[in-house]
Design a protein around this motif. Structure first.
Motif, mmCIF file in Angstrom:
data_model
loop_
_atom_site.group_PDB
_atom_site.id
_atom_site.type_symbol
_atom_site.label_atom_id
_atom_site.label_comp_id
_atom_site.label_asym_id
_atom_site.label_seq_id
_atom_site.Cartn_x
_atom_site.Cartn_y
_atom_site.Cartn_z
ATOM 1 N N UNK A 1 5.097 21.691 2.886
ATOM 2 C CA UNK A 1 5.598 22.849 3.630
ATOM 3 C C UNK A 1 4.645 24.027 3.507
ATOM 4 N N UNK A 2 4.458 24.696 4.603
ATOM 5 C CA UNK A 2 3.702 25.956 4.630
ATOM 6 C C UNK A 2 4.591 26.966 5.344
ATOM 7 N N UNK A 3 4.904 28.034 4.625
ATOM 8 C CA UNK A 3 5.768 29.089 5.154
ATOM 9 C C UNK A 3 7.100 28.531 5.661
ATOM 10 N N UNK A 4 7.658 27.587 4.894
ATOM 11 C CA UNK A 4 8.967 27.038 5.230
ATOM 12 C C UNK A 4 8.972 25.983 6.319
ATOM 13 N N UNK A 5 7.785 25.621 6.819
ATOM 14 C CA UNK A 5 7.714 24.620 7.885
ATOM 15 C C UNK A 5 6.929 23.408 7.374
ATOM 16 N N UNK A 6 7.475 22.196 7.603
ATOM 17 C CA UNK A 6 6.787 20.972 7.195
ATOM 18 C C UNK A 6 5.625 20.737 8.151
ATOM 19 N N UNK A 7 4.419 20.671 7.578
ATOM 20 C CA UNK A 7 3.235 20.477 8.424
ATOM 21 C C UNK A 7 2.681 19.058 8.342
ATOM 22 N N UNK A 8 2.985 18.355 7.244
ATOM 23 C CA UNK A 8 2.549 16.963 7.122
ATOM 24 C C UNK A 8 3.349 16.292 6.021
ATOM 25 N N UNK A 9 3.230 14.979 5.942
ATOM 26 C CA UNK A 9 3.906 14.185 4.916
ATOM 27 C C UNK A 9 2.849 13.379 4.179
ATOM 28 N N UNK A 10 2.900 13.442 2.858
ATOM 29 C CA UNK A 10 1.976 12.663 2.027
ATOM 30 C C UNK A 10 2.732 11.457 1.495
ATOM 31 N N UNK A 11 2.104 10.297 1.621
ATOM 32 C CA UNK A 11 2.708 9.059 1.138
ATOM 33 C C UNK A 11 1.916 8.561 -0.065
ATOM 34 N N UNK A 12 2.617 8.266 -1.147
ATOM 35 C CA UNK A 12 1.996 7.649 -2.317
ATOM 36 C C UNK A 12 2.658 6.284 -2.492
#
Length: 108
Positions: free
Chosen positions: A48-59
């Motif tokens: 999240x950047x400034x309360x907005x999800x910008x990407x998803x990281x998968x591990x």
């Protein structure tokens, strides 16, 4: 939009909706290749950047060896249970045979 437009099933849609809402998710996965079966566990972290999800990281973690060991152990326990059940059945069968022989007056 985080949710792919091709997704139509409800569980997958909810999965992506939760990620878009900033909730981390875990999911198992299975892959069957020409040379091996692969079992894994994935964790998805929304960024999240400034309360907005910008990407998803998968591990992802390969848990094939653990899964195979657990399946092998479960098989051993299952076979022991079958052996134990058969032993009880055999003892009961012998007891019934003995009772039959006693009733009929047969001597061994």
């Amino acid at each position: 939009m985080l949710c792919p437009s091709k997704v139509t099933s409800s569980p997958i849609s909810h999965f992506w909706s939760d990620l878009a809402a900033g909730k981390a998710k875990k999911a198992p996965y299975y892959a069957n290749t020409k040379t091996a079966q692969i079992f894994g566990r994935s964790t998805y972290f929304p960024v999240e950047v400034e309360g907005k999800v910008i990407k998803v990281i998968k591990i992802a973690t390969n848990v094939t060896q653990n899964k195979m060991a657990a399946d092998s152990q479960n098989s051993i326990f299952s076979n022991r249970s079958i052996l134990y059940d058969n032993r009880i059945f055999s003892m009961a069968q012998l007891y019934r045979q003995q009772q039959f022989h006693n009733t009929m007056g047969y001597n061994r």
